[in-house]
Design a protein around this motif. Sequence first.
Motif, PDB file in Angstrom:
ATOM      1  N   SER A  56      30.774  33.804  52.756  1.00  0.00           N
ATOM      2  CA  SER A  56      31.278  33.768  51.616  1.00  0.00           C
ATOM      3  C   SER A  56      31.136  34.641  50.515  1.00  0.00           C
ATOM      4  CB  SER A  56      30.391  32.494  50.596  1.00  0.00           C
ATOM      5  OG  SER A  56      30.457  31.235  51.387  1.00  0.00           O
ATOM      6  N   LEU A  57      29.995  35.630  50.503  1.00  0.00           N
ATOM      7  CA  LEU A  57      29.860  36.738  49.994  1.00  0.00           C
ATOM      8  C   LEU A  57      30.845  37.808  50.260  1.00  0.00           C
ATOM      9  CD1 LEU A  57      26.185  37.196  50.057  1.00  0.00           C
ATOM     10  CD2 LEU A  57      27.483  36.762  48.212  1.00  0.00           C
ATOM     11  N   HIS A  58      31.364  37.930  51.653  1.00  0.00           N
ATOM     12  CA  HIS A  58      32.458  38.706  52.094  1.00  0.00           C
ATOM     13  C   HIS A  58      33.663  38.436  51.721  1.00  0.00           C
ATOM     14  CE1 HIS A  58      35.046  40.725  55.090  1.00  0.00           C
ATOM     15  NE2 HIS A  58      34.193  41.859  54.800  1.00  0.00           N
ATOM     16  N   SER A  59      33.952  37.129  51.791  1.00  0.00           N
ATOM     17  CA  SER A  59      35.391  36.564  51.261  1.00  0.00           C
ATOM     18  C   SER A  59      35.505  36.422  50.141  1.00  0.00           C
ATOM     19  CB  SER A  59      35.933  35.578  52.394  1.00  0.00           C
ATOM     20  OG  SER A  59      35.016  34.353  52.114  1.00  0.00           O
ATOM     21  N   ARG A  60      34.351  35.897  49.341  1.00  0.00           N
ATOM     22  CA  ARG A  60      34.617  35.599  47.765  1.00  0.00           C
ATOM     23  C   ARG A  60      35.091  34.328  47.459  1.00  0.00           C
ATOM     24  NH1 ARG A  60      33.261  39.807  44.257  1.00  0.00           N
ATOM     25  NH2 ARG A  60      33.077  41.880  45.146  1.00  0.00           N
ATOM     26  N   ARG A  61      34.779  33.521  48.657  1.00  0.00           N
ATOM     27  CA  ARG A  61      35.255  32.058  48.730  1.00  0.00           C
ATOM     28  C   ARG A  61      34.228  31.307  49.628  1.00  0.00           C
ATOM     29  NH1 ARG A  61      39.821  30.702  52.997  1.00  0.00           N
ATOM     30  NH2 ARG A  61      39.415  32.441  54.265  1.00  0.00           N
ATOM     31  N   LEU A  62      34.194  29.835  49.221  1.00  0.00           N
ATOM     32  CA  LEU A  62      33.271  29.178  50.060  1.00  0.00           C
ATOM     33  C   LEU A  62      33.945  28.310  50.960  1.00  0.00           C
ATOM     34  CD1 LEU A  62      30.264  27.843  49.933  1.00  0.00           C
ATOM     35  CD2 LEU A  62      31.015  26.119  48.616  1.00  0.00           C
ATOM     36  N   GLU A  63      33.544  28.424  52.303  1.00  0.00           N
ATOM     37  CA  GLU A  63      34.256  27.890  53.458  1.00  0.00           C
ATOM     38  C   GLU A  63      33.270  27.190  54.052  1.00  0.00           C
ATOM     39  OE1 GLU A  63      37.742  27.529  55.331  1.00  0.00           O
ATOM     40  OE2 GLU A  63      37.627  29.413  54.294  1.00  0.00           O
ATOM     41  N   ILE A  64      33.149  25.820  54.088  1.00  0.00           N
ATOM     42  CA  ILE A  64      32.111  24.933  54.424  1.00  0.00           C
ATOM     43  C   ILE A  64      32.242  24.780  55.943  1.00  0.00           C
ATOM     44  CG2 ILE A  64      31.273  22.383  54.352  1.00  0.00           C
ATOM     45  CD1 ILE A  64      30.327  24.118  52.118  1.00  0.00           C
ATOM     46  N   GLU A  65      33.431  24.864  56.363  1.00  0.00           N
ATOM     47  CA  GLU A  65      33.693  25.052  57.982  1.00  0.00           C
ATOM     48  C   GLU A  65      32.709  25.978  58.481  1.00  0.00           C
ATOM     49  OE1 GLU A  65      35.141  27.484  60.242  1.00  0.00           O
ATOM     50  OE2 GLU A  65      35.049  26.098  61.906  1.00  0.00           O
ATOM     51  N   ARG A  66      32.369  27.142  57.795  1.00  0.00           N
ATOM     52  CA  ARG A  66      31.464  28.099  58.477  1.00  0.00           C
ATOM     53  C   ARG A  66      30.211  27.658  58.631  1.00  0.00           C
ATOM     54  NH1 ARG A  66      33.859  29.903  61.238  1.00  0.00           N
ATOM     55  NH2 ARG A  66      32.505  31.353  61.668  1.00  0.00           N
ATOM     56  N   LEU A  67      29.804  26.354  57.938  1.00  0.00           N
ATOM     57  CA  LEU A  67      28.317  25.870  58.282  1.00  0.00           C
ATOM     58  C   LEU A  67      28.236  25.322  59.735  1.00  0.00           C
ATOM     59  CD1 LEU A  67      25.623  25.610  56.743  1.00  0.00           C
ATOM     60  CD2 LEU A  67      26.804  23.378  55.779  1.00  0.00           C
ATOM     61  N   PHE A  68      29.448  24.859  60.218  1.00  0.00           N
ATOM     62  CA  PHE A  68      29.533  24.253  61.624  1.00  0.00           C
ATOM     63  C   PHE A  68      30.302  24.795  62.426  1.00  0.00           C
ATOM     64  CE2 PHE A  68      28.886  20.990  58.149  1.00  0.00           C
ATOM     65  CZ  PHE A  68      27.798  20.607  58.284  1.00  0.00           C
TER      66      PHE A  68
END
Length: 146
Positions: free
Chosen positions: A30-42
Motif C-alpha cells: 500500500s505504501l509503495h503503490s499508494r493504494r489499498l489492495e486488500i487482496e494483498r492481505l491474502f
Amino acid sequence: MINDLLANTVLWIALACWAAAQVLKLILYSLHSRRLEIERLFGAGGMPSSHTSTVCGLTVAVARIYGLQSPLFTLSLVMACIVMYDATGVRRAAGEHAKVLNQLLFSEGELMTPSQKALKEFLGHTPLEVLGGAILGVILGLVMPV
C-alpha cells in the motif's frame, strides 16, 4: 482434542508468523503503490514471504520446544528449505511467465472478454522477499512464548 489444538504453541507461532507477514505485505504494498489492495492481505507473492515466515517461525518454535536433535526439527528445517527454494525458483518463474503472457495477450489494447482473464503475476518471491520472511519468522519464533 480441541483443547490440545488450542494449546499447540508451535501452531500458534506459525499462524502468528503468517499473519504478521501478510499484514506487513499489505502495508508495504500500500505504501509503495499508494493504494489499498486488500487482496494483498491474502495473496501470494510480495514482501515479506509469508510462506517463508510461517515455516521459519515453525522451525524455530520446534527447535525451542523439542531441541535441535529432534526428528521434528529436522522435518521442519527440511520443509522450510524446500518452501524457500520453491518460492524463489518454480513459483517465481511461473509469476514471470504470467507477466510476459499477460503482456502478449493484452498489449494490443484489446478488451478482455469474460472468458479471458489475466494470469496471476504475484506467485513467487525474490531472494530479498524470502530473506525478509525468514528474518520475520525467526524473530517471532524466538520472541513468542513457548
